[in-house]
Design an enzyme around this catalytic site. Structure first.
Site, mmCIF file in Angstrom:
data_model
loop_
_atom_site.group_PDB
_atom_site.id
_atom_site.type_symbol
_atom_site.label_atom_id
_atom_site.label_comp_id
_atom_site.label_asym_id
_atom_site.label_seq_id
_atom_site.Cartn_x
_atom_site.Cartn_y
_atom_site.Cartn_z
ATOM 1 N N ARG A 1 0.694 -1.319 0.432
ATOM 2 C CA ARG A 1 0.167 -0.013 0.151
ATOM 3 C C ARG A 1 0.677 1.243 -0.736
ATOM 4 O O ARG A 1 2.216 0.972 0.573
ATOM 5 C CB ARG A 1 -0.972 0.305 1.440
ATOM 6 C CG ARG A 1 -2.164 -0.498 1.348
ATOM 7 C CD ARG A 1 -3.243 -0.571 0.686
ATOM 8 N NE ARG A 1 -4.012 -1.538 0.033
ATOM 9 C CZ ARG A 1 -4.300 -2.264 -0.877
ATOM 10 N NH1 ARG A 1 -3.791 -2.793 -1.752
ATOM 11 N NH2 ARG A 1 -5.259 -2.980 -0.522
ATOM 12 N N HIS B 1 -0.671 0.162 -9.951
ATOM 13 C CA HIS B 1 -0.984 -0.548 -9.026
ATOM 14 C C HIS B 1 -1.726 -2.272 -9.727
ATOM 15 O O HIS B 1 -2.826 -2.234 -9.747
ATOM 16 C CB HIS B 1 -1.978 -0.362 -8.155
ATOM 17 C CG HIS B 1 -2.785 -0.642 -7.071
ATOM 18 N ND1 HIS B 1 -3.291 0.067 -5.801
ATOM 19 C CD2 HIS B 1 -2.957 -1.863 -6.765
ATOM 20 C CE1 HIS B 1 -3.749 -0.900 -5.094
ATOM 21 N NE2 HIS B 1 -3.515 -2.080 -5.007
#
Ligand code: OXD
Length: 306
Positions: free
Chosen positions: A221, A269
């Site tokens: 993250r 991502h």
């Protein structure tokens, strides 16, 4: 049995169709405010209003590995939160991390630059023994990544909160061993869950404990990383580079320094994408197991945060 599907930003219809086909006796629908309360929900980053309205839910199936977005909501006590525990993600993650490690270790960016310039030039092979890779977070994804790196004969270290044993991997456990783990790892791969304890864990203090020439791969993250600290360690020369797949703000803003930094590789991502068919099969299997009164894997401990 009623199943509701609520996705933030993704199209839910193919999921509804897939779940309905696999569970013909269930009533599967896309959530809309005011819809009747369902037994199970399949979600990605739902709004708080969804949780508040669906107050009778028994299970919340997260269509991803990380549950930080879900746990940041106010959830009723007793609601079972279940994450995907592989569903085709770990092989993608292993692929992504091995690619990033090998690209760096074998200096393929340098070779690309040379061939683009029409130069036929060799670089001195680097010693694999000098490129120990430290995998931080040894859950389903982390363990698979560590095993995949061993196939290429990199020395591999692993770090987790609680002690783990993985063949061929030197495992370190607990905050008191974090420094030893970092000092022993030339390449750091972050695969930790995001919790209040791990937020900002990649900062000046921790990253500067990597040996000079250290390299960071962040696939967990964006909020694990203090971005300015990474930039200053790259610019000072302590770190050789970074491959970053996740960011504090996504999409990464156009003006962000990472986009054009010569030592940073950015990907959007994409390291381990949710695969719809595999995920539906896994969720359906778990719903059927729950119906038979059996235990299921992937149940999140809200106290621990993963
Ligand atoms: C996930 C993700 O948590 O894609 O699965 O980030």
């Amino acid at each position: 049995m009623k199943i509701t599907v609520c996705f933030n930003g993704l199209s839910p219809e193919p999921w509804v169709q897939g779940l309905q086909a696999a569970l013909p006796q269930a009533d599967v629908s896309v959530w809309a405010s005011g819809a009747p309360v369902a037994d199970h929900a399949v979600v990605w980053a739902p709004p708080q209003a969804f949780i508040d309205e669906q107050s009778g839910l028994k299970t919340l199936f997260n269509t991803g590995a990380g549950v930080d977005a879900l746990l940041s909501l106010r959830l009723p006590t007793g609601l079972r939160v279940v994450r995907l525990d592989d569903a085709g993600m770990s092989v993608q993650m292993a692929e992504y991390v091995c690619h990033a490690v090998i690209r760096h270790f074998r200096e393929f960016d340098g070779y690309d630059a040379d061939t683009q310039a029409g130069r036929w030039s060799f670089r001195k092979p680097r010693r694999r023994a000098d490129f120990a890779v430290g995998v931080m977070g040894l859950g389903v994804l982390g363990e698979r990544v560590a095993q995949a790196l061993r196939v290429f004969e990199f020395p591999v270290n692993g770090y987790s909160r609680r002690p783990k044993q993985i063949d061929g991997v030197q495992c370190f456990a607990g905050a008191e061993r974090l420094g030893d783990f970092l000092r022993a790892s030339r390449v750091l791969v972050n695969l930790m869950p995001l919790t209040p304890e791990t937020e900002n864990i990649l900062n000046r203090d921790t990253l500067s404990q990597l040996p000079p020439g250290g390299y960071l791969i962040n696939v967990a993250r964006g909020r694990h990383l203090v971005e300015e600290d990474l930039l200053s360690l790259l610019d000072s020369g302590h770190l050789a580079g970074a491959t970053l797949d996740v960011f504090r703000t996504e999409p990464l803003p156009a003006e962000h320094a990472f986009w054009h930094h010569p030592k940073v590789v950015v990907t959007p991502h994409t390291s381990a994408r949710t695969l719809r068919d595999e995920s539906i099969a896994q969720i359906v299997g778990k719903i059927q197991a729950l119906q038979r009164g059996e235990a299921i894997t992937g149940v999140v401990d809200p106290q621990r945060g993963y």
